[in-house]
Write an enzyme that holds these catalytic residues in place. Structure first.
Site, short mmCIF file in Angstrom:
data_model
loop_
_atom_site.label_atom_id
_atom_site.label_comp_id
_atom_site.label_asym_id
_atom_site.label_seq_id
_atom_site.Cartn_x
_atom_site.Cartn_y
_atom_site.Cartn_z
N CYS A 26 0.87 -1.17 0.00
CA CYS A 26 0.00 0.00 0.00
C CYS A 26 0.91 1.23 0.00
O CYS A 26 2.01 1.19 -0.53
CB CYS A 26 -0.94 -0.02 1.21
SG CYS A 26 -0.09 -0.08 2.80
N HIS A 527 32.48 -3.31 29.62
CA HIS A 527 33.03 -4.55 30.19
C HIS A 527 32.62 -4.65 31.64
O HIS A 527 32.92 -3.77 32.45
CB HIS A 527 34.56 -4.53 30.06
CG HIS A 527 35.20 -5.86 30.31
ND1 HIS A 527 35.32 -6.40 31.57
CD2 HIS A 527 35.75 -6.76 29.46
CE1 HIS A 527 35.94 -7.57 31.48
NE2 HIS A 527 36.20 -7.82 30.21
#
Length: 604
Positions: A26, A527
């Site tokens: 569409c 980390h």
């Protein structure tokens, strides 16, 4: 945008061409009917560059792309060997799903292919009305009559267009269906109906009814034809089927439609038009609030298609529709919310998406706004709903009308000329500007406000805790800044969050670390702990995956802080800019929290 690559990625992640039953597009999305939706990798598709979101509604798997949907679909159709058009590709023997989903899919598939042409034609008719009102044209001038023919032709011959697309959805001979529709609006039949003459078919009276611009009669007729055609195909052998099936289809269906189906459909149309008009006249303000507030909710769930034939039927039967002007408030409120986000946010990617959304929303395309901005952020969507309801109430109070069908937008204003036009102008202005103001003031939650108030080069805290210099970390790799400059946090909880908006570049299987690249290009390593790689993933849960885009504050990793400490590991969280050679890095030493920056980067 690389349309070919995006199409290939979508095709791969919906499960390949063998998993596609039907595909069409569409104005903003590629719509799939998949054999098995479980085979589709929705998360991966949502994270593709160029895809706004994925919606699974009304039995369809919808990939929302935006204004480039046509180009992407063309590439997808070529790669998958599908029919290269805006309608369906390969077809399935029968629609699956419950009755409501099948009905919505049928209406959507019937109206979508020519919705753009219909909108353009409706706007042309509205402009002509405006030109006449301004005395730029007269209704007797040649220019007016030619342009009016161009604008009105689709609506006058609407049954033919509907027959063609409905036949495709129902797997019926499209040209037979179109010929059936053409017979209903054949000039001689129109003349008979206009003069209220009664024809007889072998003594059976034919009720004089006009079918030009009608919707329901032809849809019922084609639906009935879908049952007749297979029967005729079984009766006639292959050698004559191509001639005799159409022959008997027309011989049976044209009189049957004129005598039975058409009058029934016309009666249903009249009841719908009367019912809608009655409810609207009884409480126009309430109708305005409901439709203005919740129209975009209907769009999200795909049920808005059920209103399209009703609105078109109103115009065919009454000459106007009271709902379309209200929907303009709903559409403009989304555009206003996008403007509020554009003015508030400092996230450049979000600002660009919101800015383009304002433009597309004003012209009636709201899916990029809804799925890319307001619905994701939640609060702007609520602001738009409230504003749309208020704007709709104003339009309803003035009892405005649309004289022609088109998609609700600023372009559709000429189609609202006449009764209540002042109310339309006031209503859509209120919806647009109120949504922008509410979004700017209240549309950002704490988390999104962080992103809005942070400049593009600020890196937020990834976790709550106490900030310490990176050089004080008990790990020489980090403390030496060999990996890059950064900061460390002694955490008070186990919830690691994104310090910037960006893309996940690395996910470690042990769950103790993660890498991401900010939208501005900073490469960041997060980390958790020292030597925690030895835990081999124990006590860690990664919540994102590689190449996923995240926003500031999004959860990345969940870890058990107490258990990691109990196992004897230092839980300090290090945040390092691994390409810090490209930046001048400013470090804060304040107590870390989720609402202040730790690093400020200035590109060299």
């Amino acid at each position: 945008m690389d349309y070919q690559k995006l199409a290939a990625d979508i095709l791969k992640n919906v499960g390949g061409k063998e998993n596609i039953n039907t595909a069409w597009h569409c104005a903003t999305r590629i719509r799939f009917k998949l054999t098995d939706e479980k085979k589709a990798d929705t998360k991966t598709i949502e994270n593709l560059d160029g895809v706004i979101t994925v919606v699974q509604s009304a039995g369809q798997y919808q990939v929302v792309i935006g204004n480039s949907v046509g180009q992407v679909f063309d590439q997808l159709a070529d790669q998958a060997g599908l029919e290269n058009s805006s309608n369906s590709a390969t077809e399935t023997p029968a629609e699956k799903g419950n009755l409501i989903n099948r009905f919505i899919a049928f209406i959507s598939g019937t109206f979508t292919p020519f919705l753009g042409a219909m909108a353009g034609a409706g706007i042309l008719k509205g402009l002509l009305a405006l030109f006449v009102a301004l005395n730029w044209l007269t209704t007797t001038s040649g220019a007016y009559q030619i342009w009016y023919a161009a604008g009105d032709a689709l609506f006058n011959f609407l049954p033919i267009f509907l027959a063609f697309t409905a036949a495709k959805r129902l797997k019926v001979n499209q040209f037979v269906a179109a010929a059936l529709a053409a017979a209903l609006i054949y000039p001689a039949m129109v003349t008979v109906a206009s003069k209220s003459l009664t024809l007889h078919f072998f003594g059976i009276p034919v009720v004089p009814t006009t079918y030009t611009s009608s919707v329901i009669p032809i849809l019922l007729a084609v639906w009935l034809l879908s049952y007749l055609q297979p029967v005729l195909d079984k009766i006639f052998p292959d050698a004559v089927r191509n001639i005799f099936t159409p022959l008997f289809s027309l011989m049976i269906m044209v009189p049957l439609t004129l005598i039975v189906v058409g009058p029934i459909g016309s009666g249903i149309s009249n009841l719908l038009a009367t019912g809608v008009s009655g409810l609207y006249n009884f409480a126009p303000v309430v109708a305005g609030i409901i439709m203005g507030a919740f129209w975009q909710v209907f769009v999200i769930f795909g049920v808005h298609w059920t209103f399209v034939p009703v609105m078109m039927n109103n115009i065919a039967k009454m000459g106007y529709d009271p709902l379309l002007p209200i929907l303009a408030a709903a559409v403009l409120s989304q555009a206003g919310a996008a403007l509020g986000v554009f003015l508030k946010t400092k996230d450049q990617k979000q600002k660009a998406l919101a800015g383009s959304g304002v433009v597309t929303g004003i012209f009636g395309i709201t899916e990029p706004i809804i799925y890319g901005i307001t619905l994701k952020m939640k609060r702007p969507f609520v602001c738009a709903v409230i504003s749309g309801g208020i704007g709709g109430a104003i339009i309803g109070m003035f009892q405005a009308r649309a004289n022609s069908f088109t998609l609700p937008s600023l372009l559709a204003l000429p189609t609202y000329l006449g009764k209540g036009f002042d109310g339309v102008l006031i209503g859509i202005a209120v919806a647009f500007f109120l949504a922008a103001i509410l979004t700017y003031l209240f549309g950002f939650s704490k988390e999104t406000a962080i992103a809005a108030e942070t400049n593009n080069n600020e890196v937020m805290s990834p976790i709550e805790g106490t900030v310490i210099p990176l050089k004080s970390v008990h790990d020489e790799v980090f403390s030496s800044e060999a990996m890059g400059k950064g900061i460390a946090v002694v955490p008070t909880n186990g919830n690691l969050k994104a310090p910037v908006s960006g893309t996940i570049s690395a996910v470690y299987p042990t769950g103790h670390a993660i890498g991401l690249i900010s939208d501005q290009g900073a490469e960041i390593l997060l980390h958790i702990g020292i030597d925690t790689v030895k835990l081999n993933g124990k006590h860690f849960e990664t919540l994102v995956k590689k190449e996923q885009h995240v926003n500031v504050g999004d959860a990345l990793i969940s870890f058990d802080l107490e258990q990691i400490s109990a196992d004897g590991y230092d839980t300090t969280v290090m945040m390092v800019i691994t390409n810090s050679k490209d930046y001048e890095v400013t470090v804060t030493t304040e107590t870390a929290a989720t609402d202040n920056w730790l690093l400020r980067l200035k590109q060299k």
